[in-house]
Design a protein around this motif. Structure first.
Motif, PDB file in Angstrom:
ATOM      1  N   UNK A 108      68.844 -42.643  31.983  1.00  0.00           N
ATOM      2  CA  UNK A 108      69.661 -41.722  31.189  1.00  0.00           C
ATOM      3  C   UNK A 108      69.612 -40.381  31.904  1.00  0.00           C
ATOM      4  N   UNK A 109      70.763 -39.770  32.095  1.00  0.00           N
ATOM      5  CA  UNK A 109      70.812 -38.554  32.905  1.00  0.00           C
ATOM      6  C   UNK A 109      71.209 -37.343  32.074  1.00  0.00           C
ATOM      7  N   UNK A 110      70.420 -36.285  32.212  1.00  0.00           N
ATOM      8  CA  UNK A 110      70.735 -35.008  31.580  1.00  0.00           C
ATOM      9  C   UNK A 110      69.723 -33.984  32.051  1.00  0.00           C
ATOM     10  N   UNK A 111      70.066 -32.714  31.883  1.00  0.00           N
ATOM     11  CA  UNK A 111      69.098 -31.667  32.163  1.00  0.00           C
ATOM     12  C   UNK A 111      68.006 -31.690  31.098  1.00  0.00           C
ATOM     13  N   UNK A 112      66.801 -31.304  31.467  1.00  0.00           N
ATOM     14  CA  UNK A 112      65.655 -31.368  30.558  1.00  0.00           C
ATOM     15  C   UNK A 112      65.948 -30.690  29.223  1.00  0.00           C
ATOM     16  N   UNK A 113      66.626 -29.550  29.271  1.00  0.00           N
ATOM     17  CA  UNK A 113      66.892 -28.800  28.038  1.00  0.00           C
ATOM     18  C   UNK A 113      67.900 -29.509  27.130  1.00  0.00           C
ATOM     19  N   UNK A 114      68.549 -30.555  27.660  1.00  0.00           N
ATOM     20  CA  UNK A 114      69.582 -31.248  26.878  1.00  0.00           C
ATOM     21  C   UNK A 114      69.255 -32.706  26.569  1.00  0.00           C
ATOM     22  N   UNK A 165      67.929 -34.069  36.622  1.00  0.00           N
ATOM     23  CA  UNK A 165      68.751 -34.836  35.690  1.00  0.00           C
ATOM     24  C   UNK A 165      68.097 -36.153  35.244  1.00  0.00           C
ATOM     25  N   UNK A 166      66.886 -36.429  35.702  1.00  0.00           N
ATOM     26  CA  UNK A 166      66.276 -37.729  35.427  1.00  0.00           C
ATOM     27  C   UNK A 166      64.897 -37.586  34.790  1.00  0.00           C
ATOM     28  N   UNK A 167      64.762 -36.629  33.879  1.00  0.00           N
ATOM     29  CA  UNK A 167      63.465 -36.366  33.274  1.00  0.00           C
ATOM     30  C   UNK A 167      62.845 -37.561  32.581  1.00  0.00           C
ATOM     31  N   UNK A 168      63.608 -38.264  31.751  1.00  0.00           N
ATOM     32  CA  UNK A 168      63.061 -39.412  31.034  1.00  0.00           C
ATOM     33  C   UNK A 168      62.753 -40.564  31.990  1.00  0.00           C
ATOM     34  N   UNK A 169      63.629 -40.784  32.955  1.00  0.00           N
ATOM     35  CA  UNK A 169      63.421 -41.863  33.929  1.00  0.00           C
ATOM     36  C   UNK A 169      62.183 -41.591  34.782  1.00  0.00           C
ATOM     37  N   UNK A 170      62.064 -40.374  35.278  1.00  0.00           N
ATOM     38  CA  UNK A 170      60.905 -39.999  36.092  1.00  0.00           C
ATOM     39  C   UNK A 170      59.615 -40.148  35.293  1.00  0.00           C
ATOM     40  N   UNK A 171      59.631 -39.701  34.042  1.00  0.00           N
ATOM     41  CA  UNK A 171      58.445 -39.836  33.201  1.00  0.00           C
ATOM     42  C   UNK A 171      58.075 -41.299  33.009  1.00  0.00           C
ATOM     43  N   UNK A 172      59.075 -42.146  32.792  1.00  0.00           N
ATOM     44  CA  UNK A 172      58.800 -43.565  32.561  1.00  0.00           C
ATOM     45  C   UNK A 172      58.216 -44.236  33.793  1.00  0.00           C
ATOM     46  N   UNK A 173      58.712 -43.879  34.964  1.00  0.00           N
ATOM     47  CA  UNK A 173      58.231 -44.526  36.185  1.00  0.00           C
ATOM     48  C   UNK A 173      56.856 -43.994  36.598  1.00  0.00           C
TER      49      UNK A 173
END
Length: 273
Positions: A108-114, A165-173
């Protein structure tokens, strides 16, 4: 022991030739999550080529025509209530279990603040929670079976680096990488090897979708993002799913018996640590 006649026979029959001989997985049984498309499909095909039998878990409906060595379950891999049942069905159908490949993943792609909370939760559930659920169930069986085994987690270079743009993805990996190391420590005494594969930019439907969404967020078109992707790879091209599958096959084979707790980069040189 080296068997020249067997090698010649396999070279004649299989497209993988000598690789199929040295990475022979005949008699082995694997579970692959997210095995219906992209990297997962390439992994399933590679396992079949090397002689393994495979249970595929995926949200996508079962294809009309299945390889005789495939057992297919259409399911949500994040539903904890179904995991043990599908592991049991796999063992009942094939008679044993040796390999787990935690491949399923979304982004899922978005800026951290969004970032939306529901997007964060879904990415972490699919990419990280499912690794915990399936690894726990399979590890419990492998310990009971008493013959060791291999668990391979498909992480990402995003499990070692940060990407906009990949805050959630990076955190998951990053979570997958940490859990891989803990499992490797705890399961080593049972001869269960646990490793992660960290792909770079792989040409899949998910990556193509990311280019569209990321381009919109950055004011660029998908082609510009693709060219940017290629420019970052020292080897001069992005990966094919088969590039990742080849490394997975090595990690499922006897040639990786002295490897555990590793995050193997398959990035064309993008990530070198």
């Amino acid at each position: 022991m080296f068997n020249l006649l067997k090698m010649i026979e396999l070279v004649g029959k299989k497209k993988w030739g000598i690789l199929m001989y040295v990475m022979d997985l005949t008699g082995k049984v694997a579970i692959v999550t997210g095995g219906a498309r992209g990297i997962g499909k390439a992994i399933v095909n590679a396992l079949l080529e090397c002689g393994a039998q495979v249970a595929v878990i995926d949200l996508a409906p079962s294809p009309e025509s299945l390889h005789e060595k495939i057992l297919y379950f259409q399911a949500d891999i994040t539903e904890s209530s179904i995991v043990n049942g599908y592991v049991d069905q796999t063992v009942k159908h094939f008679g044993r279990l040796d390999i787990l490949v935690n491949n399923a993943g979304i982004s899922s792609m978005d800026y951290v603040v969004d970032i939306k909370e529901e997007d964060w939760d879904r990415v972490l559930d699919v990419n990280a929670k499912s690794v915990y659920l399936w690894s726990q169930a399979v590890a419990q069986y492998l310990i009971k079976q008493g013959q060791g085994g291999k668990i391979i987690n498909i992480a990402s270079q995003a499990g070692k680096n940060g990407y906009r743009l990949m805050g959630s993805y990076v955190a998951s990996k990053h979570a997958v990488m940490g859990f891989t190391k803990v499992m490797a420590l705890e399961l080593a005494k049972h001869a269960i090897n646990v490793n992660a594969v960290c792909p770079g930019i792989v040409e899949t439907d998910m990556k193509r979708s990311e280019r569209v969404i990321g381009g919109q967020l950055r004011g660029l078109n998908a082609h510009a993002i693709e060219m940017e992707d290629i420019s970052q790879v020292p080897l001069g091209r992005t990966a094919k799913p088969e590039d990742v599958a080849n490394v997975v096959i090595f990690l499922t084979s006897r040639f990786s018996d002295y490897m555990t707790g590793q995050g193997v980069n398959v990035t064309g040189g993008m990530t070198m640590s």
